[in-house]
Design an enzyme around this catalytic site. Structure first.
Site, PDB file in Angstrom:
ATOM      1  N   ARG A 110      -0.931  -4.759  12.880  1.00  0.00           N
ATOM      2  CA  ARG A 110      -1.853  -4.629  11.698  1.00  0.00           C
ATOM      3  C   ARG A 110      -3.046  -5.940  11.939  1.00  0.00           C
ATOM      4  O   ARG A 110      -2.452  -6.932  11.998  1.00  0.00           O
ATOM      5  CB  ARG A 110      -1.305  -4.926  10.451  1.00  0.00           C
ATOM      6  CG  ARG A 110      -0.240  -3.861   9.983  1.00  0.00           C
ATOM      7  CD  ARG A 110       0.455  -3.556   8.623  1.00  0.00           C
ATOM      8  NE  ARG A 110       1.542  -2.491   8.716  1.00  0.00           N
ATOM      9  CZ  ARG A 110       1.597  -1.988   7.700  1.00  0.00           C
ATOM     10  NH1 ARG A 110       1.174  -2.454   6.365  1.00  0.00           N
ATOM     11  NH2 ARG A 110       2.593  -0.817   7.642  1.00  0.00           N
ATOM     12  N   ARG A 159       3.169 -12.294   6.846  1.00  0.00           N
ATOM     13  CA  ARG A 159       2.262 -11.388   7.007  1.00  0.00           C
ATOM     14  C   ARG A 159       1.691 -11.835   8.460  1.00  0.00           C
ATOM     15  O   ARG A 159       0.925 -12.932   8.661  1.00  0.00           O
ATOM     16  CB  ARG A 159       0.979 -11.546   5.894  1.00  0.00           C
ATOM     17  CG  ARG A 159       0.167 -10.551   6.133  1.00  0.00           C
ATOM     18  CD  ARG A 159      -0.931 -10.763   4.956  1.00  0.00           C
ATOM     19  NE  ARG A 159      -0.437 -10.651   3.658  1.00  0.00           N
ATOM     20  CZ  ARG A 159      -0.142  -9.480   2.714  1.00  0.00           C
ATOM     21  NH1 ARG A 159      -0.600  -8.267   3.652  1.00  0.00           N
ATOM     22  NH2 ARG A 159       0.358  -9.492   1.702  1.00  0.00           N
ATOM     23  N   GLU A 218       7.163  -8.180  -1.698  1.00  0.00           N
ATOM     24  CA  GLU A 218       7.549  -6.918  -1.233  1.00  0.00           C
ATOM     25  C   GLU A 218       8.190  -6.691   0.220  1.00  0.00           C
ATOM     26  O   GLU A 218       7.666  -7.514   1.096  1.00  0.00           O
ATOM     27  CB  GLU A 218       6.109  -6.010  -1.104  1.00  0.00           C
ATOM     28  CG  GLU A 218       6.197  -4.735  -0.646  1.00  0.00           C
ATOM     29  CD  GLU A 218       5.229  -4.180  -0.027  1.00  0.00           C
ATOM     30  OE1 GLU A 218       3.828  -4.241  -0.307  1.00  0.00           O
ATOM     31  OE2 GLU A 218       5.249  -3.529   1.283  1.00  0.00           O
ATOM     32  N   SER A 233       8.516  -0.088   1.120  1.00  0.00           N
ATOM     33  CA  SER A 233       7.900   0.537   0.273  1.00  0.00           C
ATOM     34  C   SER A 233       8.139   2.013   0.333  1.00  0.00           C
ATOM     35  O   SER A 233       8.086   2.473   1.459  1.00  0.00           O
ATOM     36  CB  SER A 233       6.284   0.281   0.791  1.00  0.00           C
ATOM     37  OG  SER A 233       5.331   0.861  -0.035  1.00  0.00           O
ATOM     38  N   ARG A 287       9.425 -10.117   8.512  1.00  0.00           N
ATOM     39  CA  ARG A 287       9.209 -10.443   6.801  1.00  0.00           C
ATOM     40  C   ARG A 287      10.661 -10.458   6.445  1.00  0.00           C
ATOM     41  O   ARG A 287      10.790 -11.633   5.417  1.00  0.00           O
ATOM     42  CB  ARG A 287       8.400  -9.385   6.184  1.00  0.00           C
ATOM     43  CG  ARG A 287       8.347 -10.068   4.601  1.00  0.00           C
ATOM     44  CD  ARG A 287       7.382  -9.007   3.840  1.00  0.00           C
ATOM     45  NE  ARG A 287       5.964  -9.001   4.396  1.00  0.00           N
ATOM     46  CZ  ARG A 287       4.838  -8.476   3.823  1.00  0.00           C
ATOM     47  NH1 ARG A 287       5.118  -7.681   2.530  1.00  0.00           N
ATOM     48  NH2 ARG A 287       3.782  -8.468   4.256  1.00  0.00           N
TER      49      ARG A 287
HETATM   50  N1  LIG Z   1       1.425  -7.771   8.155  1.00  0.00           N
HETATM   51  C1  LIG Z   1       2.801  -7.683   8.027  1.00  0.00           C
HETATM   52  N2  LIG Z   1       3.380  -8.685   8.422  1.00  0.00           N
HETATM   53  C2  LIG Z   1       4.907  -8.371   8.234  1.00  0.00           C
HETATM   54  N3  LIG Z   1       5.552  -7.491   7.712  1.00  0.00           N
HETATM   55  C3  LIG Z   1       4.723  -6.768   7.146  1.00  0.00           C
HETATM   56  C4  LIG Z   1       3.305  -6.653   7.203  1.00  0.00           C
HETATM   57  N4  LIG Z   1       2.804  -5.284   6.723  1.00  0.00           N
HETATM   58  C5  LIG Z   1       3.642  -4.458   6.255  1.00  0.00           C
HETATM   59  N5  LIG Z   1       4.901  -5.547   6.554  1.00  0.00           N
HETATM   60  C6  LIG Z   1       6.233  -4.875   6.215  1.00  0.00           C
HETATM   61  O1  LIG Z   1       6.174  -3.346   6.333  1.00  0.00           O
HETATM   62  C7  LIG Z   1       6.793  -2.952   5.184  1.00  0.00           C
HETATM   63  C8  LIG Z   1       6.095  -1.460   5.111  1.00  0.00           C
HETATM   64  O2  LIG Z   1       4.482  -1.485   5.014  1.00  0.00           O
HETATM   65  S1  LIG Z   1       4.206  -0.734   4.140  1.00  0.00           S
HETATM   66  O3  LIG Z   1       2.637  -0.706   4.558  1.00  0.00           O
HETATM   67  O4  LIG Z   1       4.379  -1.315   2.631  1.00  0.00           O
HETATM   68  N6  LIG Z   1       4.524   0.700   4.025  1.00  0.00           N
HETATM   69  C9  LIG Z   1       4.664   1.474   5.229  1.00  0.00           C
HETATM   70  O5  LIG Z   1       4.305   0.848   6.555  1.00  0.00           O
HETATM   71  C10 LIG Z   1       5.377   2.510   4.901  1.00  0.00           C
HETATM   72  N7  LIG Z   1       5.350   3.484   6.170  1.00  0.00           N
HETATM   73  C11 LIG Z   1       6.718   2.369   4.697  1.00  0.00           C
HETATM   74  O6  LIG Z   1       7.548   1.645   5.582  1.00  0.00           O
HETATM   75  C12 LIG Z   1       6.471  -3.891   4.111  1.00  0.00           C
HETATM   76  O7  LIG Z   1       6.838  -3.775   2.997  1.00  0.00           O
HETATM   77  C13 LIG Z   1       6.813  -5.173   4.631  1.00  0.00           C
HETATM   78  O8  LIG Z   1       8.135  -5.392   4.765  1.00  0.00           O
END
Ligand SMILES: Nc1ncnc2c1ncn2[C@@H]1O[C@H](COS(=O)(=O)NC(=O)[C@@H](N)CO)[C@@H](O)[C@H]1O
Length: 423
Positions: free
Chosen positions: A258, A273, A347, A350, A388
């Site tokens: 991401r 993050r 969070e 999700s 995370r």
């Molecule tokens: N940039 C990031 N760095 C670390 N962990 C992350 C990051 N972005 C998301 N996550 C983790 O990934 C989980 C799911 O991300 S989400 O966008 O909320 N949801 C999804 O991707 C859905 N597909 C359910 O998993 C978050 O709750 C968090 O625990």
């Protein structure tokens, strides 16, 4: 995506969803394009029919009438050709507007433009009371040499990390543990690529709205997914699944990428993050039945909560607001884990119900017991995402001397001879 028949019939509900999710979309524009497209299709069919009628008469008329008939047929054909290019243009514009139509949120979702309108559904676990000044996860990591958070910046830039020693082992074991727990829940473990074509992101819903969040590899016309949900949504794209094969249940493991383009300045310290992480994803394709979807939503939450309980991490379940849940969701519950150093819940999971919004985009259909072919429903939830999850795990279980007393489930996992884990 919603069906045009639904948008025409339930225009008010669609406009209400647009407003509740603060989407920039004009239903008038969409419906007038829809009417234009239908008018053009009718006109083109009429012209084709006219040309066919003329051609059919050709053999019956006198030779001196054939030139005129030929001219009329040619004219009808030319007109149809003009209209077809106009139809192509208008149909393309209509389709790109349809990709931006939000799903209708469930009526229990708090109405509001962002996460400040989210509500707490329930809290589980006891927030730890330390009789010492607790460290944050970065200090714990530095004191125990469990990761490199600084050298790596010169190699890979910001929001990158290397786990080291037993924390590196713990992460890989945690992922295996999560995959096994979800598999025990009846899901098929599947490892999926993070590389995918643009259509997969359109199908899942990341595109067109969030391209700037996504790493692109233009030379290969591929993008890097931030979740296994992207690949899993398109795995059965274009298929008509036999009803008795549903529900399809996947425990998808993948590296996740991401750009965090919209998060400048947020969570810049440590592991919360980052640009690249790993995740086990729960994914469901089920019957297009609201009650069946609701049942799976509850089950996905239960599986994730079971893991947080085993990790002995206090958490709260959140009812996500219409503005925070995103375009495709009917319902979204986040799970937030307690982070002592922040003194708040953050969070870590999700859980989403999308009804047939993704299935329409990805063209995932099934033949029901009544023989009818319908778009399926899809759902997804995080099972476990690292690094995370390491933040609440390490911080909640730290001891006065900067060590970590891992919960029982983890001790077994790493074969710790004692409950004190020290690297
Ligand atoms: N940039 C990031 N760095 C670390 N962990 C992350 C990051 N972005 C998301 N996550 C983790 O990934 C989980 C799911 O991300 S989400 O966008 O909320 N949801 C999804 O991707 C859905 N597909 C359910 O998993 C978050 O709750 C968090 O625990």
């Amino acid at each position: 995506m919603l069906g045009l028949d639904f948008i025409r019939a339930e225009r008010a509900a669609v406009e209400k969803a647009i407003e509740a999710k603060a989407v920039d979309l004009n239903v008038d524009e969409l419906l007038s394009l829809d009417a234009e497209v239908r008018r053009l299709k009718t006109e083109i069919e009429a012209l084709r029919a006219q040309r066919n009628t003329i051609s059919a008469r050709f053999k019956d008329v006198a030779p001196d009438e054939r030139a005129e008939l030929g001219r009329q047929a040619k004219e009808a054909g030319a007109r149809a050709g003009e209209l077809e290019s106009e139809l192509g243009e208008k149909d393309g514009a209509l389709k790109s507007l349809l990709m931006r139509v939000p799903n209708i949120p469930w009526d229990g979702a708090p109405i509001g433009p962002d996460e400040t309108f989210n509500t707490v559904v329930r809290q589980e676990g006891v927030v730890p009371k330390f009789d010492f000044e607790p460290l944050d996860h970065v200090a714990l990591i530095e004191q125990n040499d469990w990761a490199d958070l600084s050298r790596i910046v010169q190699v890979s830039g910001s929001r990158q990390y290397c786990l080291k020693g037993r924390l590196a082992l713990l992460e890989t074991k945690l992922m295996g543990w999560a995959l096994e727990r979800i598999t025990e829940g009846g899901f098929t473990p599947i490892t999926v690529p993070s590389m995918a074509r643009e259509q997969a992101f359109l199908n899942q819903g990341q595109f067109p709205g969030h391209k700037e969040e996504t790493y692109e590899m233009p030379a290969d016309e591929q993008w890097l997914a931030g979740t296994a949900e992207v690949a899993l949504t398109s795995l059965h794209s274009g298929e008509i699944i036999e009803g008795d094969k549903l529900p399809i249940l996947y425990a998808g493991y993948s590296p996740c990428f991401r750009r965090e383009a919209g998060s400048a300045g947020k969570d810049v310290r440590g592991l919360l993050r980052v640009h690249q992480f790993v995740k086990v994803e729960q994914y469901v394709v089920c019957d297009a039945d609201d009650a069946v979807s609701a049942g799976w939503h509850a089950r996905l939450l239960e599986l994730a909560e079971g893991m947080l309980q085993a990790l002995e991490i206090p958490y709260q379940v959140i009812e996500t607001s219409t503005g925070d849940m995103g375009l495709g969701k009917f319902r979204m519950n986040d799970i937030e884990s307690w982070v002592p150093s922040l003194g708040k819940y953050r969070e870590t999971h999700s859980c989403s119900t999308l009804h047939d919004w993704q299935a329409r985009r990805a063209n995932i259909r099934y033949r029901g017991s009544d023989g009818k072919v319908r778009f399926a429903h899809t759902l997804n939830n995080t099972a476990l995402a690292s690094p995370r999850i390491l933040v609440p795990l390490l911080e909640n279980h730290q001891t006065a001397d900067g060590r970590v007393k891992l919960p029982k489930a983890m001790q077994e996992l790493i074969g710790a001879s004692t409950s004190e884990v020290r690297w």
